[in-house]
Scaffold this active site. Structure first.
Site, PDB file in Angstrom:
ATOM      1  N   CYS A 282      -3.328   7.904  -0.476  1.00  9.91           N
ATOM      2  CA  CYS A 282      -2.816   5.723  -0.363  1.00  9.91           C
ATOM      3  C   CYS A 282      -3.926   4.644  -1.161  1.00  9.91           C
ATOM      4  O   CYS A 282      -4.126   3.813  -1.122  1.00  9.91           O
ATOM      5  CB  CYS A 282      -2.189   5.477   0.681  1.00  9.91           C
ATOM      6  SG  CYS A 282      -3.839   5.892   1.757  1.00  9.91           S
TER       7      CYS A 282
ATOM      8  N   CYS B 244       7.803   4.026   2.782  1.00  9.94           N
ATOM      9  CA  CYS B 244       7.744   5.503   2.155  1.00  9.94           C
ATOM     10  C   CYS B 244       7.671   6.824   2.421  1.00  9.94           C
ATOM     11  O   CYS B 244       6.795   7.781   2.435  1.00  9.94           O
ATOM     12  CB  CYS B 244       5.693   4.700   1.679  1.00  9.94           C
ATOM     13  SG  CYS B 244       6.547   3.572   0.732  1.00  9.94           S
TER      14      CYS B 244
ATOM     15  N   CYS C 213       0.721  -2.477  -2.265  1.00  9.70           N
ATOM     16  CA  CYS C 213       0.864  -2.336  -0.157  1.00  9.70           C
ATOM     17  C   CYS C 213       0.279  -1.323   0.479  1.00  9.70           C
ATOM     18  O   CYS C 213      -0.390  -2.177   1.283  1.00  9.70           O
ATOM     19  CB  CYS C 213       2.795  -1.646  -0.268  1.00  9.70           C
ATOM     20  SG  CYS C 213       3.202  -1.845   1.419  1.00  9.70           S
ATOM     21  N   CYS C 214      -0.017  -0.179   0.049  1.00  9.93           N
ATOM     22  CA  CYS C 214      -1.454   0.043   1.064  1.00  9.93           C
ATOM     23  C   CYS C 214      -2.221  -0.347   0.364  1.00  9.93           C
ATOM     24  O   CYS C 214      -3.439  -0.431   2.010  1.00  9.93           O
ATOM     25  CB  CYS C 214      -1.364   2.185  -0.015  1.00  9.93           C
ATOM     26  SG  CYS C 214      -0.164   2.728   0.055  1.00  9.93           S
TER      27      CYS C 214
ATOM     28  N   CYS D 145       3.536   5.619   6.507  1.00 11.08           N
ATOM     29  CA  CYS D 145       5.036   4.087   7.147  1.00 11.08           C
ATOM     30  C   CYS D 145       6.481   4.441   7.064  1.00 11.08           C
ATOM     31  O   CYS D 145       6.629   5.809   6.213  1.00 11.08           O
ATOM     32  CB  CYS D 145       4.441   3.389   6.140  1.00 11.08           C
ATOM     33  SG  CYS D 145       2.614   2.541   6.208  1.00 11.08           S
TER      34      CYS D 145
END
Lengths: 429, 552
Positions: A241, A218, A133-134, A215
């Site tokens: 990240c 998280c 995702c990062c 975000c």
């Protein structure tokens, strides 16, 4: 000899300039530790004029760096990673700071729509595979944006986490870019007093206990005395990240729709750990539960392994054999190859009660509904569950249990009533 | 006796709800039979030859009349009008329907009873001397400690999936009536050199296909450390007991293979860590539990002797009952009464609902509302006034419970055998009935004296045949039921395992073979007061072998 040239290029894709490296290194120490503005001015005016990007998360501490930028050059490009997963308060805060500091060149970087469609169609990649995702929301867009610059500015500080303890003002990355860290020597107190001194607005979430803001999915609140970044990717052994590592650093390929089998803290969550596989190298595996016997045989290699690793305890293993090395493991998996094999209960109690192991203890193998409470009582806190009805019972909170106990076991059970001997109940009952 | 408080009641209620949930999940298929089996076993539910069997726990064999009436109610309502008392001091019902089980458990819970841990690879019901707290020859009453052990072992999270089942027996008397040396752990009350009372601990005894006499692991463990010490033994067993072979998984095999000295060392190392921790038993807790077991309000009675000789002349059957079925009480004027569940020609250990009700009534009226189940499958009224004996006897006679054969040749231990049990190779009840009829006459029994016959229908030895003076083991050879005969076993403090003397017999020939053994004993005994087992020890097995097989 085209063949040879290719071979050379393949082996050594980049030749570092030792003198340049030395030059950058020598910049460190030229400035007063706390004089972030001077560091920034040196970078923008002398080192990389017109060739520097500033990246800001517009998080809890971002105002300090942006205030320095405004003092040096209000038109410097300020990149903001608009991941699509931010708190609304963060987006408001971007506008507040822009207005108040007079920044004229704030640029939002959006993830590639094709990447999102391909890897995160349902929007829950953060849960199933936070690394990926990062990667698609931060590393890729930023990579693209900074390609045109010779370097970038970060707001990283030494005190923030143990990994950042030796952060300098200037760094040379492996692909020959320069990273500038004006706040490297700032402490928490320095940040606070700087903000006070210049009357900088707080991030709206700071007062609510968020100390390091990324975000929304998280990020969680950190407790008093906790590492400020402890709230990031909480429970995942993830600390960074990816974007602060070298641009060329290897980052796991996105993997969408992974099944969630790890039950922890009341929910099924993404599991950063992989199973040990035949042929794995104990000295270099990462996020892997190393079998106890393998650890004992390769103790030095495991202790030298720089990555987070766990320990896998099989029924016949003697946990007392790893007594002095438990701190090395961020997770211990106790294997129940058949649920009728009760040796794991003794192993768990010895680890938690006798040896004082504080990390995650998880049950793996034949983990079923009717044994989970027994496991919990013996100190097991996480469960890798594959049996669907068991999963459902856990999700629905419908385990059939007896919640009062006739014998004191474990560290969390509390005495019942006025006769504390033997009788116990669950901690939160 | 112990009375539930709110905690105990809530515990049983939650456990009943949990088991009902497990049954429901089995019915929906969420649990397959492999996953369900250990769960139902841990709640006493077996699948036998013809039906489910439910085994109900009678902690250390003690009940009150209300509980006993409930067992009668269950026999009447959910079963075929009878129950079977077991060598574990429990009772089992052979014909309940699965759908009735939750209801039965609710009924049981209403009288502070349950079926928890009457099976499964966990710590089973703690058993003890049926005369505990009443007998004159006791160092201490073992029941308070038995109750504490019951609590400690109930749903113990670490010891619910042991390599195999685990049985603990204890006695407060130096005369062992609880067969403690044939249990996984046996506890014998003892006095230290300093005069302190504590426990001698025996480990690794057992019957089954590999009979073993327990070995002493500790000569003295004080009360305060007993739980820590037992937890240490259990932990060593849970970690190192064999799990590769179900038949070698009991702690007796671990002790046998590793040696008692090695096991003692491992237990001592563990004990050194556990000792003095949360399992340290405070004296006030022992006292608190002890209060439940204080002596009932005995009356001062003038009549303190039973004149058996006189009664025998007046009424031979009553006299015989007095002679065999009474046990000396610590309170002058009182006795403990054994109610034989071995009527001549009956199924050992069985009682009808009506009989169960009668015994409950007698307990309420004549025994301070207390009764016991014995490991020899009889019942006991522990505190009966000598002056009440005629009335008690009269009621027993009315209901076919007045057999005066306690300890005699017809007072046999017998497993359910092939008539009920899925494991059995041979019938045991019909054989017991045959033997009982053969030796049924009171004169013949009086002539023989103390002689214990025990019958198992298979090698698992639920009928304790290994520790019988004369043991009978049913085996199957080439499709035929055969019975092997052993001689010289002893379950008491003089623990011994019987010897097999030769080939087996077909069922029809067994009673005659037993008779030859009995005659051989009578012919060789020094006097009528030398019991069978003493004569056996004196003359050895050869004369008995010869009696069985001739002078080959």
């Amino acid at each position: 000899m085209a063949t040879l040239d290719l071979a050379v290029a393949g082996l050594r894709p980049h030749k570092r300039d030792a003198l340049r490296e030395l030059g950058i290194m020598s910049l460190n120490g030229m400035f007063d530790e706390m004089d972030g503005v001077a560091v920034l001015r040196q970078a923008t005016e002398h080192l990389l004029p017109g060739d520097l990007a500033i990246v800001s998360s517009f998080g809890a501490d971002s105002s300090v760096l942006l205030h320095m930028v405004a003092q040096v050059d209000k038109s410097l490009p300020v990149y903001f990673l608009e991941t699509g997963k931010h708190f609304p308060e963060t987006l408001d805060y971007v506008e507040t700071l822009k207005r108040q500091l007079g920044l004229t060149n704030v640029v939002a970087l959006h993830p590639d729509a094709k990447d999102i469609a391909r890897f995160d169609p349902t929007g829950d990649l953060w849960e199933t595979d936070p690394d990926s995702c990062c990667h698609i929301r931060k590393t890729e867009p930023l990579d693209e944006a900074v390609k045109g610059f010779g370097g970038w500015v970060t707001g990283r500080k030494r005190y923030q986490t143990a990994e950042r303890g030796v952060l300098p003002h200037f760094e040379l990355t492996s692909d020959d870019r320069i990273k500038v860290n004006p706040l490297a020597y700032f402490s928490d107190a320095d940040i606070v007093s700087y903000k006070l001194k210049y009357g900088l607005p707080e991030h709206p979430l700071y007062a609510k206990g968020y100390k390091s803001i990324g975000c929304a999915p998280c990020t969680s609140i950190v407790a008093e005395g906790e590492d400020p970044r402890a709230g990031r990717w909480r429970g995942l052994n993830k600390k960074e990240c990816g974007i602060h590592f070298d641009f060329n650093g290897a980052i796991a390929k996105p993997m969408a729709n992974q099944e969630l089998n790890l039950f922890k803290d009341g929910a099924f969550v993404a599991d950063p750990f992989h199973s040990w596989a035949e042929g794995d190298d104990a000295g270099s595996v990462s996020y892997t539960h190393i079998p106890l016997a393998v650890f004992v045989e390769n103790r030095d290699a495991v202790l030298a392994n720089p990555h987070p690793v766990g320990l896998l305890v099989s029924p016949a293993d003697d946990v007392m054999a790893v007594k002095g090395d438990l701190d090395r493991f961020s997770s211990i998996a106790i294997n129940f190859p058949a649920y009728t094999d009760g040796r794991g209960y003794s192993s768990a109690r010895l680890l938690v009660e006798r040896l004082g192991y504080k990390g995650e203890v998880r049950a793996v193998g034949d983990v079923l509904h009717d044994q989970i409470q027994l496991m919990r009582r013996c100190g097991i806190t996480a469960f890798v569950v594959k049996h669907e009805p068991t999963k459902k019972a856990l999700i629905d909170g419908k385990l059939a249990t007896v919640d009062i106990f006739y014998q004191p076991v474990g560290l969390t059970e509390i005495p019942v009533g006025t006769r504390p001997f033997l009788r116990r109940a669950v901690e939160n009952a | 006796m112990y009375r539930y408080d709110e905690f105990d009641a809530a515990f049983v209620k939650e456990r009943t709800a949990q088991f009902s949930d497990q049954v429901a999940r089995r019915l929906t298929g969420e649990l397959n039979e492999d996953q369900f089996r250990p769960l139902r076993l841990m709640n006493g539910l077996y699948l036998q030859l013809h039906a489910y069997m439910l085994r109900i726990a009678v902690p250390y064999g003690t009940m009150n009349s209300k509980q006993m009436h409930m067992l009668a109610h269950i026999a009447r309502t959910y079963d075929r009008g009878y129950g079977h008392f077991t060598t574990r001091q429990n009772i089992q019902f052979n014909w309940p329907k699965l759908r009735d089980i939750p209801k039965i458990l609710e009924d049981l819970a209403s009288v502070e009873m349950h079926a928890i841990q009457t099976s499964g690879n966990c710590i089973r019901n703690i058993t003890t001397d049926q005369f505990a707290g009443a007998t004159a020859d006791e160092i201490i009453d073992p029941r308070p400690v038995a109750e504490i052990l019951r609590q400690w072992s109930s749903l113990h999270p670490e010891f619910s999936y042991l390599p195999r089942k685990f049985k603990i027996a204890m006695t407060g008397s130096p005369t062992d009536r609880a067969a403690i040396r044939f249990h996984d752990i046996g506890l014998q009350a003892t006095t230290s050199a300093l005069g302190e009372i504590g426990w001698q601990v025996w480990v690794g005894g057992g019957l089954g296909r590999t009979p073993m006499i327990g070995k002493m692991i500790s000569g003295f463990v004080p009360h305060e450390h007993l739980l820590a010490y037992l937890e240490s033994i259990l932990r060593v067993y849970n970690r190192y007991g064999r799990r590769d072979n179900k038949y070698k998984a009991r702690i007796k095999i671990l002790v046998h293979e590793e040696g008692i000295d090695s096991i003692r060392q491992q237990v001592d190392e563990e004990f050194a860590q556990v000792k003095g921790g949360v399992l340290h038993l405070p004296q006030d807790e022992l006292d608190r539990i002890g209060k439940y077991f204080v002596e009932p309000a005995y009356e001062l009675v003038n009549e303190t002797r039973v004149d058996v000789a006189r009664e025998k002349i007046l009424n031979p059957l009553y006299g015989r009952w007095l002679e065999h079925n009474l046990h000396g009480h610590r309170q002058p004027g009182y006795v403990s009464v054994t109610i034989s569940l071995k009527p001549i020609g009956g199924a050992p250990g069985d009682a009808t609902d009506a009989q169960i009700d009668v015994v409950a009534d007698l307990a309420e009226r004549y025994s301070h509302d207390e009764l016991r189940v014995t490991h020899e499958q009889n019942l006991v009224l522990p505190h009966v006034k000598i002056t009440d004996l005629p009335a008690v006897y009269a009621r027993l006679v009315e209901h076919g419970l007045a057999e005066g054969n306690a300890g005699q040749i017809t007072d046999m231990i017998c497993c359910p055998g092939l008539d009920f049990c899925a494991l059995a190779n041979a019938r045991s009840i019909p054989l017991a009935q045959e033997i009982s009829r053969k030796f049924g006459s009171p004169e013949r029994q009086a002539e023989i004296g103390d002689l214990k016959i025990k019958i198992s229908g298979c090698i698992n030895a639920c009928g304790h045949h290994h520790v019988a003076h004369i043991g009978i083991l049913g085996v199957e050879k080439k499709g035929t039921e055969l019975y092997q005969i052993t001689v010289g076993g002893d379950a008491t403090e003089q623990a011994a395992i019987g010897d097999i003397l030769g080939h087996g017999f077909i069922a029809e020939d067994v009673p005659a073979a037993i008779e030859r053994l009995v005659d051989a004993y009578i012919a060789r005994r020094q006097s009528p007061s030398e019991p069978f087992i003493d004569a056996f020890r004196r003359i050895g097995k050869e004369p008995f072998k010869e009696a069985l097989y001739g002078n080959a």
